[in-house]
Design a protein around this motif. Structure first.
Motif, PDB file in Angstrom:
ATOM      1  N   LEU A 129      -8.721  10.797  -4.885  1.00 43.44           N
ATOM      2  CA  LEU A 129      -7.566  10.012  -4.461  1.00 43.44           C
ATOM      3  C   LEU A 129      -6.314  10.481  -5.193  1.00 43.44           C
ATOM      4  O   LEU A 129      -5.223  10.510  -4.621  1.00 43.44           O
ATOM      5  CB  LEU A 129      -7.809   8.524  -4.721  1.00 43.44           C
ATOM      6  N   LYS A 130      -6.469  10.886  -6.445  1.00 40.07           N
ATOM      7  CA  LYS A 130      -5.337  11.421  -7.204  1.00 40.07           C
ATOM      8  C   LYS A 130      -4.850  12.731  -6.593  1.00 40.07           C
ATOM      9  O   LYS A 130      -3.637  12.984  -6.528  1.00 40.07           O
ATOM     10  CB  LYS A 130      -5.733  11.637  -8.659  1.00 40.07           C
ATOM     11  N   VAL A 131      -5.771  13.563  -6.111  1.00 36.02           N
ATOM     12  CA  VAL A 131      -5.384  14.804  -5.435  1.00 36.02           C
ATOM     13  C   VAL A 131      -4.580  14.480  -4.175  1.00 36.02           C
ATOM     14  O   VAL A 131      -3.521  15.074  -3.930  1.00 36.02           O
ATOM     15  CB  VAL A 131      -6.618  15.646  -5.081  1.00 36.02           C
ATOM     16  N   LEU A 132      -5.076  13.554  -3.377  1.00 34.80           N
ATOM     17  CA  LEU A 132      -4.361  13.160  -2.166  1.00 34.80           C
ATOM     18  C   LEU A 132      -2.977  12.614  -2.497  1.00 34.80           C
ATOM     19  O   LEU A 132      -2.004  12.892  -1.786  1.00 34.80           O
ATOM     20  CB  LEU A 132      -5.167  12.107  -1.403  1.00 34.80           C
ATOM     21  N   HIS A 133      -2.891  11.843  -3.569  1.00 33.69           N
ATOM     22  CA  HIS A 133      -1.596  11.283  -3.965  1.00 33.69           C
ATOM     23  C   HIS A 133      -0.613  12.388  -4.351  1.00 33.69           C
ATOM     24  O   HIS A 133       0.561  12.347  -3.978  1.00 33.69           O
ATOM     25  CB  HIS A 133      -1.784  10.311  -5.136  1.00 33.69           C
ATOM     26  N   LYS A 134      -1.085  13.380  -5.081  1.00 28.12           N
ATOM     27  CA  LYS A 134      -0.221  14.497  -5.459  1.00 28.12           C
ATOM     28  C   LYS A 134       0.223  15.282  -4.229  1.00 28.12           C
ATOM     29  O   LYS A 134       1.354  15.776  -4.166  1.00 28.12           O
ATOM     30  CB  LYS A 134      -0.964  15.405  -6.443  1.00 28.12           C
ATOM     31  N   PRO A 179       5.009  12.840  -2.243  1.00 31.03           N
ATOM     32  CA  PRO A 179       6.421  13.203  -2.090  1.00 31.03           C
ATOM     33  C   PRO A 179       7.032  12.675  -0.797  1.00 31.03           C
ATOM     34  O   PRO A 179       8.253  12.524  -0.694  1.00 31.03           O
ATOM     35  CB  PRO A 179       6.389  14.740  -2.094  1.00 31.03           C
ATOM     36  N   GLN A 180       6.177  12.363   0.186  1.00 31.55           N
ATOM     37  CA  GLN A 180       6.657  11.774   1.435  1.00 31.55           C
ATOM     38  C   GLN A 180       6.323  10.280   1.419  1.00 31.55           C
ATOM     39  O   GLN A 180       5.177   9.904   1.186  1.00 31.55           O
ATOM     40  CB  GLN A 180       5.978  12.421   2.635  1.00 31.55           C
ATOM     41  N   LYS A 181       7.303   9.436   1.679  1.00 29.52           N
ATOM     42  CA  LYS A 181       7.027   8.000   1.716  1.00 29.52           C
ATOM     43  C   LYS A 181       6.111   7.663   2.878  1.00 29.52           C
ATOM     44  O   LYS A 181       5.263   6.765   2.788  1.00 29.52           O
ATOM     45  CB  LYS A 181       8.336   7.213   1.818  1.00 29.52           C
ATOM     46  N   GLY A 201      -0.737   3.282  12.477  1.00 27.54           N
ATOM     47  CA  GLY A 201      -0.529   4.016  13.717  1.00 27.54           C
ATOM     48  C   GLY A 201      -0.448   5.506  13.456  1.00 27.54           C
ATOM     49  O   GLY A 201      -1.160   6.046  12.615  1.00 27.54           O
ATOM     50  N   ASP A 202       0.428   6.174  14.176  1.00 29.32           N
ATOM     51  CA  ASP A 202       0.583   7.620  14.015  1.00 29.32           C
ATOM     52  C   ASP A 202       1.313   7.985  12.731  1.00 29.32           C
ATOM     53  O   ASP A 202       1.222   9.116  12.257  1.00 29.32           O
ATOM     54  CB  ASP A 202       1.337   8.215  15.214  1.00 29.32           C
ATOM     55  N   VAL A 203       2.061   7.045  12.176  1.00 27.99           N
ATOM     56  CA  VAL A 203       2.765   7.254  10.913  1.00 27.99           C
ATOM     57  C   VAL A 203       2.205   6.274   9.888  1.00 27.99           C
ATOM     58  O   VAL A 203       2.069   5.080  10.169  1.00 27.99           O
ATOM     59  CB  VAL A 203       4.283   7.057  11.076  1.00 27.99           C
ATOM     60  N   PHE A 258      -1.546   3.104   2.115  1.00 29.08           N
ATOM     61  CA  PHE A 258      -2.852   3.758   2.231  1.00 29.08           C
ATOM     62  C   PHE A 258      -3.451   3.980   0.845  1.00 29.08           C
ATOM     63  O   PHE A 258      -4.658   3.800   0.641  1.00 29.08           O
ATOM     64  CB  PHE A 258      -2.714   5.093   2.962  1.00 29.08           C
ATOM     65  N   PHE A 259      -2.598   4.363  -0.108  1.00 25.66           N
ATOM     66  CA  PHE A 259      -3.067   4.565  -1.476  1.00 25.66           C
ATOM     67  C   PHE A 259      -3.660   3.273  -2.034  1.00 25.66           C
ATOM     68  O   PHE A 259      -4.707   3.281  -2.688  1.00 25.66           O
ATOM     69  CB  PHE A 259      -1.906   5.033  -2.347  1.00 25.66           C
TER      70      PHE A 259
END
Length: 249
Positions: A109-114, A118-120, A151-153, A159-160
């Motif tokens: 999960l930390k990898v995904l966060h990194k 950077p994108q909200k 949804g698509d966005v 999600f985190f």
């Protein structure tokens, strides 16, 4: 003598014919592989370090599908993106020898966060791509998508928060996990995070949970704000776990 001369002449002709046949055969054969010596082989100077770093990342990450993960690793490397690699080996995880997929872990999960913080907001497709690159089970991702009604966005911090909830079980456990992932403190330290970040995660999970009355949520936040005021606007797990018995759970 004449007989010996005739035999010798026949032998010469046979040898000549064989030589011609052999020459024709050799002419139709492909040339042998070119032989190189060490001095002729050009090894890119950066290759040894690339392979070394790749091997170390594979050992730390322990992907379930090495080939799929390798494709994601070198794709990210070629684009200058954050690599799908853990910072360290998670020794406390259950062995994957007894299960097909290990599922989401704090380090993954930390990898995904990194990769995505950077994108909200991130597209559903991009999140799916990063998820697959870490060889995580698709049914777990579908469950998180459904739980968050995305949804698509996708709002990344929402999600985190759900990812932390999947790891922690309860709201307080999820928030402790979030602090450990988000903190800039060294590993094993207090795990401070900004008060605003904590409140955002807490209110989202509490609202999604639906069992906590709004007055309890407000009281918990207000009490924590007073504590954070003495810490320069920072919150650490011991601050909210001390309040959890009264308001959070």
């Amino acid at each position: 003598m004449r007989f010996r001369y005739i035999c010798t002449s026949i032998s010469i002709r046979r040898c000549t014919a064989r030589t011609i046949v052999l020459q024709n055969y050799c002419a139709t054969m492909p040339p042998p592989d070119t032989m190189y010596c060490a001095q002729q082989i050009n090894i890119p100077p950066e290759l040894p370090d690339i392979l070394k770093q790749f091997t170390k990342a594979a050992i730390k990450t322990q992907p379930d599908d090495v080939l799929k993960w390798s494709a994601a690793y070198f794709s990210a490397l070629s684009k200058g993106e954050i690599l799908p690699a853990k910072e360290r080996l998670e020794l406390d995880l259950p062995s994957t020898a007894t299960t097909q997929t290990s599922g989401l872990s704090p380090a993954l999960l930390k990898v995904l966060h990194k990769q995505l913080s950077p994108q909200k907001s991130v597209s559903r497709a991009e999140l799916q791509e990063k998820w697959r690159g870490l060889c995580l089970p698709s049914d777990q991702l579908d469950s998180l998508f459904s739980l968050g009604n995305f949804g698509d966005v996708v709002d990344w911090m929402e999600f985190f928060a759900l990812g932390c909830s999947a790891l922690g079980g309860s709201i307080i456990s999820a928030l402790k996990c979030a602090c450990e992932i988000l903190t800039d403190d060294p590993e094993g330290s207090a795990a401070h995070i900004p008060y605003e970040t904590f409140v955002s995660l807490y209110t989202y999970l509490a609202r999604l949970d639906g069992d906590l009355p709004q007055d309890q949520i407000n009281s918990f936040i207000q009490n924590l704000q007073e504590v954070a005021g003495h810490r320069g606007g920072m919150v650490l797990p011991s601050d909210f776990t001390s309040l959890s018995g009264e308001n959070a759970e």
